[in-house]
Design a protein around this motif. Structure first.
Motif, PDB file in Angstrom:
ATOM      1  N   ALA A  10       0.820  -1.213   0.000  1.00  0.00           N
ATOM      2  CA  ALA A  10       0.000   0.000   0.000  1.00  0.00           C
ATOM      3  C   ALA A  10       0.855   1.265   0.000  1.00  0.00           C
ATOM      4  O   ALA A  10       1.854   1.358   0.720  1.00  0.00           O
ATOM      5  CB  ALA A  10      -0.900  -0.012   1.240  1.00  0.00           C
ATOM      6  N   ALA A  11       0.440   2.228  -0.803  1.00  0.00           N
ATOM      7  CA  ALA A  11       1.035   3.577  -0.839  1.00  0.00           C
ATOM      8  C   ALA A  11       2.535   3.574  -1.158  1.00  0.00           C
ATOM      9  O   ALA A  11       3.275   4.446  -0.715  1.00  0.00           O
ATOM     10  CB  ALA A  11       0.762   4.320   0.472  1.00  0.00           C
ATOM     11  N   GLY A  13       3.654   3.898  -4.196  1.00  0.00           N
ATOM     12  CA  GLY A  13       3.856   4.745  -5.370  1.00  0.00           C
ATOM     13  C   GLY A  13       3.528   4.013  -6.666  1.00  0.00           C
ATOM     14  O   GLY A  13       3.899   4.474  -7.749  1.00  0.00           O
ATOM     15  N   THR A  16       0.986   6.126  -8.992  1.00  0.00           N
ATOM     16  CA  THR A  16       1.642   7.316  -9.545  1.00  0.00           C
ATOM     17  C   THR A  16       2.552   6.917 -10.700  1.00  0.00           C
ATOM     18  O   THR A  16       2.539   7.539 -11.770  1.00  0.00           O
ATOM     19  CB  THR A  16       2.476   8.002  -8.439  1.00  0.00           C
ATOM     20  OG1 THR A  16       1.611   8.269  -7.338  1.00  0.00           O
ATOM     21  CG2 THR A  16       3.097   9.284  -8.931  1.00  0.00           C
ATOM     22  N   ARG A  74     -11.462   5.908  -1.676  1.00  0.00           N
ATOM     23  CA  ARG A  74     -10.079   6.230  -1.272  1.00  0.00           C
ATOM     24  C   ARG A  74      -9.888   6.293   0.232  1.00  0.00           C
ATOM     25  O   ARG A  74      -8.771   6.498   0.705  1.00  0.00           O
ATOM     26  CB  ARG A  74      -9.645   7.569  -1.890  1.00  0.00           C
ATOM     27  CG  ARG A  74      -9.615   7.557  -3.396  1.00  0.00           C
ATOM     28  CD  ARG A  74      -8.549   6.618  -3.937  1.00  0.00           C
ATOM     29  NE  ARG A  74      -8.896   6.109  -5.257  1.00  0.00           N
ATOM     30  CZ  ARG A  74      -8.357   5.022  -5.788  1.00  0.00           C
ATOM     31  NH1 ARG A  74      -7.465   4.309  -5.136  1.00  0.00           N
ATOM     32  NH2 ARG A  74      -8.731   4.621  -6.973  1.00  0.00           N
ATOM     33  N   GLU A  76      -9.471   5.069   4.173  1.00  0.00           N
ATOM     34  CA  GLU A  76      -8.807   3.897   4.735  1.00  0.00           C
ATOM     35  C   GLU A  76      -9.834   2.822   5.105  1.00  0.00           C
ATOM     36  O   GLU A  76      -9.516   1.632   5.077  1.00  0.00           O
ATOM     37  CB  GLU A  76      -7.919   4.278   5.935  1.00  0.00           C
ATOM     38  CG  GLU A  76      -6.568   4.882   5.522  1.00  0.00           C
ATOM     39  CD  GLU A  76      -5.744   3.986   4.557  1.00  0.00           C
ATOM     40  OE1 GLU A  76      -5.678   4.316   3.361  1.00  0.00           O
ATOM     41  OE2 GLU A  76      -5.180   2.975   4.993  1.00  0.00           O
ATOM     42  N   ARG A 141       5.730   5.100   3.532  1.00  0.00           N
ATOM     43  CA  ARG A 141       4.428   4.878   2.894  1.00  0.00           C
ATOM     44  C   ARG A 141       3.309   5.493   3.731  1.00  0.00           C
ATOM     45  O   ARG A 141       2.382   6.116   3.200  1.00  0.00           O
ATOM     46  CB  ARG A 141       4.204   3.382   2.667  1.00  0.00           C
ATOM     47  CG  ARG A 141       5.198   2.823   1.643  1.00  0.00           C
ATOM     48  CD  ARG A 141       4.928   1.394   1.254  1.00  0.00           C
ATOM     49  NE  ARG A 141       5.157   0.441   2.299  1.00  0.00           N
ATOM     50  CZ  ARG A 141       4.221  -0.279   2.901  1.00  0.00           C
ATOM     51  NH1 ARG A 141       2.967  -0.164   2.532  1.00  0.00           N
ATOM     52  NH2 ARG A 141       4.539  -1.139   3.844  1.00  0.00           N
ATOM     53  N   ARG A 144       3.290   9.268   3.297  1.00  0.00           N
ATOM     54  CA  ARG A 144       2.706   9.662   2.005  1.00  0.00           C
ATOM     55  C   ARG A 144       1.183   9.539   2.028  1.00  0.00           C
ATOM     56  O   ARG A 144       0.464  10.410   1.547  1.00  0.00           O
ATOM     57  CB  ARG A 144       3.263   8.782   0.886  1.00  0.00           C
ATOM     58  CG  ARG A 144       4.735   9.041   0.603  1.00  0.00           C
ATOM     59  CD  ARG A 144       5.230   8.022  -0.410  1.00  0.00           C
ATOM     60  NE  ARG A 144       6.638   8.177  -0.716  1.00  0.00           N
ATOM     61  CZ  ARG A 144       7.356   7.273  -1.359  1.00  0.00           C
ATOM     62  NH1 ARG A 144       6.784   6.140  -1.754  1.00  0.00           N
ATOM     63  NH2 ARG A 144       8.627   7.489  -1.606  1.00  0.00           N
ATOM     64  N   ARG A 145       0.706   8.404   2.563  1.00  0.00           N
ATOM     65  CA  ARG A 145      -0.744   8.194   2.584  1.00  0.00           C
ATOM     66  C   ARG A 145      -1.424   9.197   3.507  1.00  0.00           C
ATOM     67  O   ARG A 145      -2.484   9.732   3.189  1.00  0.00           O
ATOM     68  CB  ARG A 145      -1.036   6.745   3.009  1.00  0.00           C
ATOM     69  CG  ARG A 145      -2.496   6.293   3.030  1.00  0.00           C
ATOM     70  CD  ARG A 145      -3.309   6.587   1.796  1.00  0.00           C
ATOM     71  NE  ARG A 145      -2.732   6.290   0.499  1.00  0.00           N
ATOM     72  CZ  ARG A 145      -2.793   5.127  -0.137  1.00  0.00           C
ATOM     73  NH1 ARG A 145      -3.431   4.122   0.393  1.00  0.00           N
ATOM     74  NH2 ARG A 145      -2.246   4.990  -1.328  1.00  0.00           N
ATOM     75  N   GLU A 148      -1.924  12.442   1.787  1.00  0.00           N
ATOM     76  CA  GLU A 148      -3.048  12.374   0.839  1.00  0.00           C
ATOM     77  C   GLU A 148      -4.389  12.488   1.552  1.00  0.00           C
ATOM     78  O   GLU A 148      -5.278  13.202   1.111  1.00  0.00           O
ATOM     79  CB  GLU A 148      -3.035  11.013   0.127  1.00  0.00           C
ATOM     80  CG  GLU A 148      -2.081  10.905  -1.022  1.00  0.00           C
ATOM     81  CD  GLU A 148      -2.223   9.525  -1.671  1.00  0.00           C
ATOM     82  OE1 GLU A 148      -2.187   9.476  -2.889  1.00  0.00           O
ATOM     83  OE2 GLU A 148      -2.368   8.511  -0.952  1.00  0.00           O
ATOM     84  N   VAL A 161      -2.755   5.620  10.407  1.00  0.00           N
ATOM     85  CA  VAL A 161      -2.492   5.260   9.014  1.00  0.00           C
ATOM     86  C   VAL A 161      -1.442   4.155   8.946  1.00  0.00           C
ATOM     87  O   VAL A 161      -1.583   3.180   8.197  1.00  0.00           O
ATOM     88  CB  VAL A 161      -2.046   6.506   8.207  1.00  0.00           C
ATOM     89  CG1 VAL A 161      -1.604   6.108   6.811  1.00  0.00           C
ATOM     90  CG2 VAL A 161      -3.178   7.513   8.133  1.00  0.00           C
ATOM     91  N   LEU A 165      -2.025   0.494   7.325  1.00  0.00           N
ATOM     92  CA  LEU A 165      -1.213  -0.016   6.210  1.00  0.00           C
ATOM     93  C   LEU A 165      -0.591  -1.366   6.565  1.00  0.00           C
ATOM     94  O   LEU A 165      -0.594  -2.291   5.752  1.00  0.00           O
ATOM     95  CB  LEU A 165      -0.071   0.949   5.859  1.00  0.00           C
ATOM     96  CG  LEU A 165      -0.373   2.254   5.141  1.00  0.00           C
ATOM     97  CD1 LEU A 165       0.911   2.863   4.579  1.00  0.00           C
ATOM     98  CD2 LEU A 165      -1.352   2.050   4.009  1.00  0.00           C
TER      99      LEU A 165
END
Ligand code: CDP
Ligand code: CDP
Length: 216
Positions: A10-11, A13, A16, A74, A76, A141, A144-145, A148, A161, A165
């Motif tokens: 997860a997350a 990248g 992207t 999107r 969680e 990760r 980053r998440r 977002e 988060v 994850l």
């Protein structure tokens, strides 16, 4: 048809990178995680039991594809629900054809497809022309998440988060059906200390080496 498979936790990248590669190469892009998220969200909204595999498989087979563009997938919560239904073989089977058809016949007559997920290189497209396994440290990760989710106005924090994850990765990697695992012939890209541009350039080098496309 040229197929590029991008998998990873997860997350990391994946999306992207997959989106950018697809745009650069003129290929179609499919975010397969969105399919599982849409099934998870459908069950949540229906107030259904997330352990009811028969109902989840039915909902996956009748999936409303408009949900793929719904921002609600999107969250969680939808991600966690996705990873629970994603462990059910009936749900995976219901979504498999759609993914394989996309790879074999990309929309708009495009010459190739980039798919990102967990089992693209191992199960959905085991004969993909190029497989990339994207990863990064748990903390990176989660950071980053979190950024977002906060940007979308969701109310959460780093520890929540990170825990979400890790729980999801653990469930995804330990399920018997199509677990998250690096395919033997996948190239590893660790993005912990790399920005998006650096990762994209590294992927383009792989594309050039394996497919003969010249990066611009
Ligand atoms: O698809 P996946 O869940 O693997 O990740 P993503 O949605 O592509 O990326 C998650 C977030 O990390 C996005 O906000 C990206 O902009 C960011 N990101 C980053 O900061 N550095 C990278 N090298 C890759 C992604
Ligand atoms: O964006 P992120 O990487 O956090 O997750 P995602 O790619 O949207 O996937 C959500 C969940 O769907 C994952 O945690 C997996 O349980 C499941 N999934 C899967 O099992 N197989 C795929 N090919 C893609 C997603």
């Amino acid at each position: 048809m040229t197929v590029i498979a991008i998998d990873g936790p997860a997350a990391a990248g994946k999306g992207t990178l997959a989106r950018r590669l697809a745009r650069h190469l003129g290929f179609a892009f499919l975010d397969t995680g969105a399919l599982y998220r849409a099934v998870g969200l459908t069950l949540l909204r229906a107030g259904a039991d997330l352990d009811n595999a028969a109902e989840a498989a039915r909902m996956a087979a009748d999936l409303d594809l408009r949900l793929l563009d719904d921002d609600a997938i999107r969250s969680e919560d939808a991600g966690s629900a996705a990873s629970r239904v994603a462990a059910m073989p009936g749900v995976r089977t219901a979504l498999l054809d759609l993914q394989r058809r996309f790879a074999a016949t990309p929309p708009d007559g495009l010459a190739g497809a980039v798919l990102d997920g967990r089992d693209i290189g191992t199960v959905v497209c085991p004969h993909a022309d190029l497989k990339i396994y994207v990863t990064a440290s748990d903390e990176t990760r989660a950071r980053r998440r979190l950024a977002e989710l906060l940007a979308k106005g969701q109310n959460t924090d780093f520890d929540t988060v990170l825990a979400d994850l890790r729980a999801r990765d653990q469930r995804d990697a330990s399920r018997p059906t199509a677990p998250l695992v690096q395919a033997a012939d996948a190239h590893l890209l660790d993005t912990t200390n790399s920005d998006i541009e650096t990762v994209f350039q590294a992927a383009l080098t792989l594309v050039e080496r394996t497919l003969g496309h010249r990066p611009q």
